[in-house]
Design a protein around this motif. Sequence first.
Motif, PDB file in Angstrom:
ATOM      1  N   GLY A 232       0.779  -1.225   0.000  1.00  0.00           N
ATOM      2  CA  GLY A 232       0.000   0.000   0.000  1.00  0.00           C
ATOM      3  C   GLY A 232       0.812   1.277   0.000  1.00  0.00           C
ATOM      4  N   LEU A 233       2.134   1.182   0.084  1.00  0.00           N
ATOM      5  CA  LEU A 233       2.962   2.385   0.141  1.00  0.00           C
ATOM      6  C   LEU A 233       3.335   2.912  -1.233  1.00  0.00           C
ATOM      7  CD1 LEU A 233       5.360   1.512   3.109  1.00  0.00           C
ATOM      8  CD2 LEU A 233       3.347   3.015   3.137  1.00  0.00           C
ATOM      9  N   PHE A 234       3.116   2.144  -2.301  1.00  0.00           N
ATOM     10  CA  PHE A 234       3.426   2.598  -3.654  1.00  0.00           C
ATOM     11  C   PHE A 234       2.503   1.888  -4.630  1.00  0.00           C
ATOM     12  CE2 PHE A 234       5.912  -1.168  -2.937  1.00  0.00           C
ATOM     13  CZ  PHE A 234       5.967  -1.820  -4.154  1.00  0.00           C
ATOM     14  N   HIS A 235       2.450   2.426  -5.844  1.00  0.00           N
ATOM     15  CA  HIS A 235       1.453   1.966  -6.809  1.00  0.00           C
ATOM     16  C   HIS A 235       2.050   1.607  -8.157  1.00  0.00           C
ATOM     17  CE1 HIS A 235      -0.190   4.802  -3.829  1.00  0.00           C
ATOM     18  NE2 HIS A 235      -1.116   3.869  -3.708  1.00  0.00           N
ATOM     19  N   ARG A 236       3.321   1.916  -8.386  1.00  0.00           N
ATOM     20  CA  ARG A 236       4.047   1.535  -9.578  1.00  0.00           C
ATOM     21  C   ARG A 236       5.523   1.422  -9.193  1.00  0.00           C
ATOM     22  NH1 ARG A 236      -0.504   3.091 -11.804  1.00  0.00           N
ATOM     23  NH2 ARG A 236      -1.194   5.258 -11.837  1.00  0.00           N
ATOM     24  N   ALA A 237       6.297   0.730 -10.055  1.00  0.00           N
ATOM     25  CA  ALA A 237       7.705   0.513  -9.718  1.00  0.00           C
ATOM     26  C   ALA A 237       8.544   0.531 -10.985  1.00  0.00           C
ATOM     27  CB  ALA A 237       7.878  -0.821  -8.986  1.00  0.00           C
ATOM     28  N   VAL A 238       9.730   1.124 -10.886  1.00  0.00           N
ATOM     29  CA  VAL A 238      10.708   1.144 -11.978  1.00  0.00           C
ATOM     30  C   VAL A 238      12.013   0.585 -11.430  1.00  0.00           C
ATOM     31  CG1 VAL A 238      11.933   2.517 -13.688  1.00  0.00           C
ATOM     32  CG2 VAL A 238       9.613   3.175 -12.993  1.00  0.00           C
ATOM     33  N   VAL A 239      12.509  -0.474 -12.084  1.00  0.00           N
ATOM     34  CA  VAL A 239      13.690  -1.210 -11.626  1.00  0.00           C
ATOM     35  C   VAL A 239      14.775  -1.041 -12.675  1.00  0.00           C
ATOM     36  CG1 VAL A 239      14.538  -3.449 -10.832  1.00  0.00           C
ATOM     37  CG2 VAL A 239      12.110  -2.870 -10.536  1.00  0.00           C
ATOM     38  N   GLN A 240      15.826  -0.276 -12.355  1.00  0.00           N
ATOM     39  CA  GLN A 240      16.876   0.067 -13.304  1.00  0.00           C
ATOM     40  C   GLN A 240      18.197  -0.602 -12.924  1.00  0.00           C
ATOM     41  OE1 GLN A 240      15.051   4.603 -13.447  1.00  0.00           O
ATOM     42  NE2 GLN A 240      17.174   4.350 -14.096  1.00  0.00           N
ATOM     43  N   SER A 241      18.607  -1.590 -13.708  1.00  0.00           N
ATOM     44  CA  SER A 241      19.929  -2.224 -13.547  1.00  0.00           C
ATOM     45  C   SER A 241      20.130  -2.806 -12.155  1.00  0.00           C
ATOM     46  CB  SER A 241      21.049  -1.225 -13.864  1.00  0.00           C
ATOM     47  OG  SER A 241      20.989  -0.816 -15.199  1.00  0.00           O
ATOM     48  N   GLY A 242      19.180  -3.610 -11.735  1.00  0.00           N
ATOM     49  CA  GLY A 242      19.316  -4.275 -10.448  1.00  0.00           C
ATOM     50  C   GLY A 242      18.083  -5.109 -10.158  1.00  0.00           C
ATOM     51  N   SER A 243      17.893  -6.211 -10.856  1.00  0.00           N
ATOM     52  CA  SER A 243      16.701  -7.030 -10.687  1.00  0.00           C
ATOM     53  C   SER A 243      16.813  -7.900  -9.444  1.00  0.00           C
ATOM     54  CB  SER A 243      16.519  -7.930 -11.915  1.00  0.00           C
ATOM     55  OG  SER A 243      17.521  -8.930 -11.953  1.00  0.00           O
ATOM     56  N   CYS A 244      15.706  -8.541  -9.090  1.00  0.00           N
ATOM     57  CA  CYS A 244      15.727  -9.465  -7.956  1.00  0.00           C
ATOM     58  C   CYS A 244      16.715 -10.602  -8.172  1.00  0.00           C
ATOM     59  CB  CYS A 244      14.327 -10.048  -7.732  1.00  0.00           C
ATOM     60  SG  CYS A 244      13.093  -8.879  -7.113  1.00  0.00           S
ATOM     61  N   SER A 245      17.058 -10.904  -9.419  1.00  0.00           N
ATOM     62  CA  SER A 245      17.920 -12.043  -9.741  1.00  0.00           C
ATOM     63  C   SER A 245      19.348 -11.646 -10.099  1.00  0.00           C
ATOM     64  CB  SER A 245      17.300 -12.831 -10.911  1.00  0.00           C
ATOM     65  OG  SER A 245      16.048 -13.352 -10.556  1.00  0.00           O
ATOM     66  N   THR A 246      19.696 -10.374  -9.979  1.00  0.00           N
ATOM     67  CA  THR A 246      21.044  -9.937 -10.328  1.00  0.00           C
ATOM     68  C   THR A 246      22.089 -10.694  -9.512  1.00  0.00           C
ATOM     69  OG1 THR A 246      20.311  -7.725 -10.938  1.00  0.00           O
ATOM     70  CG2 THR A 246      22.613  -7.965 -10.339  1.00  0.00           C
ATOM     71  N   THR A 247      23.169 -11.073 -10.158  1.00  0.00           N
ATOM     72  CA  THR A 247      24.292 -11.696  -9.467  1.00  0.00           C
ATOM     73  C   THR A 247      25.554 -11.393 -10.245  1.00  0.00           C
ATOM     74  OG1 THR A 247      25.124 -13.757  -8.502  1.00  0.00           O
ATOM     75  CG2 THR A 247      24.154 -13.902 -10.682  1.00  0.00           C
ATOM     76  N   MET A 248      26.691 -11.542  -9.597  1.00  0.00           N
ATOM     77  CA  MET A 248      27.965 -11.359 -10.261  1.00  0.00           C
ATOM     78  C   MET A 248      28.543 -12.711 -10.659  1.00  0.00           C
ATOM     79  SD  MET A 248      28.612  -8.201 -10.725  1.00  0.00           S
ATOM     80  CE  MET A 248      27.845  -6.662 -10.222  1.00  0.00           C
ATOM     81  N   PRO A 249      29.605 -12.707 -11.458  1.00  0.00           N
ATOM     82  CA  PRO A 249      30.082 -13.943 -12.077  1.00  0.00           C
ATOM     83  C   PRO A 249      30.623 -14.966 -11.073  1.00  0.00           C
ATOM     84  CG  PRO A 249      30.944 -12.031 -13.217  1.00  0.00           C
ATOM     85  CD  PRO A 249      30.332 -11.541 -11.953  1.00  0.00           C
ATOM     86  N   PRO A 250      30.673 -16.235 -11.477  1.00  0.00           N
ATOM     87  CA  PRO A 250      31.213 -17.273 -10.602  1.00  0.00           C
ATOM     88  C   PRO A 250      32.732 -17.345 -10.676  1.00  0.00           C
ATOM     89  CG  PRO A 250      30.489 -18.255 -12.652  1.00  0.00           C
ATOM     90  CD  PRO A 250      30.164 -16.784 -12.743  1.00  0.00           C
ATOM     91  N   ARG A 251      33.303 -17.804  -9.587  1.00  0.00           N
ATOM     92  CA  ARG A 251      34.709 -18.163  -9.528  1.00  0.00           C
ATOM     93  C   ARG A 251      35.612 -17.094 -10.142  1.00  0.00           C
ATOM     94  NH1 ARG A 251      32.566 -23.602 -10.710  1.00  0.00           N
ATOM     95  NH2 ARG A 251      33.445 -23.558 -12.806  1.00  0.00           N
TER      96      ARG A 251
END
Length: 566
Positions: A232-251
Amino acid sequence: MRLLSRRRARALAAAVLSLLAAAAPTAGVAPGPRQPVVETDRGAVRGRAHGAYDTFEGIPYAAPPTGPLRWRLPEPAPAWPGVLDARAPGSRCVQLPPLGPGGPSGSEDCLFLNVTAPPVRGRGAPRPVMVWFHGGGFQNGAGDPYRPDRLAVRGDAVVVTVNYRLGIFGLFGHPELGGAPGFALADQQAALRWVRTNAHRFGADPRNVTVFGESAGALSVCAHLVSPASAGLFHRAVVQSGSCSTTMPPRSLLPTLGTYEPFTPERSTVEAGAAAAVRLGCGGPADGAPGVGAGVAGAPGPTGPAGAAGPVGAVDCLRRLDAGALATPELMGRFSLVPYGNAALPTEPRRALREGRFHRVPVVQGTTRDEMRVFLGQTLAAFPVPDRAAYRARLEQSFDAGTARAVEAEYPAAAYPNPVVALATLLSDASFTCPSLRDAEALARHVPTYGYLFADGDAPNATGLAEVPGLPYAASHGFELPYLFTSVPLAAPQRELADRMTGYWTAFARTGIPAAQGAPAWPRYRSPASVLNLAPGAGGIRPVDARTAHHCALWDARWPAATGSR
């Protein structure tokens, strides 16, 4: 070594975003011909007039989290008498320099926000509110460097930029705290409650709030999408270069960064907090202290810093320490992961998204085309990739034999200007673009979703970081920010792109549909072929098949942790 790699990853990400923000001009305090005054729920504030827009800066939205309020959820700001001078920003939160040596700057008394708004009109329709959460790896940054006058004037929106606690001050956990509450996210939620209470006083509609952010700010928006406390605190969202699944490379694919996922189980933060308390001389939890975990076996009873009388709990002992003793590179980096498994984030965000457990609001989500170039460029002096043999060796060190062959087949060095560009391209696709597309697919099953790819290869480098030969930064991480916020000069075609992006973003904030007048249609995300390419010039704005262009089938199959499909 894993912990060191994570700290380096977050420090470099924080540095890039802090340098981008620092490029923005800051306002002085000389009064203009008009000094607008607005009455908030805590008292009146006096801002500055700039002709087509007004600014109100340094408004407290919560009580200072100092002394006994360190590592407590934000409390309401006290009311003030008279009129608060809101003509200059408040203190930034405690942080270290983004690059190079130096001690901490800022203050723990930092929970301020800034409002940029067209002058309040009479009985016209209220404007949309856009609340910006800055990037900086949860270690650096502030709201005030981002100057949103273009969004306010051209987009007729009210824009709020927010400070929130960083590093150990914002993401600490300990058994005596009952876990790791995620103070940084709680601060942001307190700011959103302030907006809900006060937006109408600035001519805006508290029932039409868009949260938007980039990098760590985008990860924050992701967290709010799945946090029950943000309902209820917001009604739209903009996600720029940082998704819920972002990760950095392995090894060893990018050695100085290493594997990095921005969300972590609460228990790992709590265990790290207990260990840090011991190292700082504050022992384990006091006898009978509530919380989770068993503390640190054999730790001495905490006595607090020199001069403290009698035993105290570990957290109370830590609260007595000066901020400078806590704001070290190790501690600020170690506590820059957002904990989940608590009341704020019961479930890992990418899992919650995949399972459809998120707030049903329209979402814009996207990345830049060359996200990882600026990160890779900072590592090449120590870990060069001079030729195809070195490129192949990097792949073979990072993947099993079959995956290394598959990656090289999709990203052959001969197809790029040099092997470094090939490596940067695969890193960008695997770490940012394909995870973002996977999240967009999860979102689009339930809510209107719009995907974009910022692709101006001549975007200005606002970081101040020197580019290395053979690796132009092009459309790198954060390089879309000058197209939304006033910072560095843009060429004429880039200004046109900035105007169109401003139109898209503010139209989305107003209606939930990024359909700006005079700009090409932005299709709703129904397949990866409906991602909107954002570049200057004729044909620069057009739908593209991003999933195919960025080899996402490969990364879904070969690097599942990078796309959330594990």
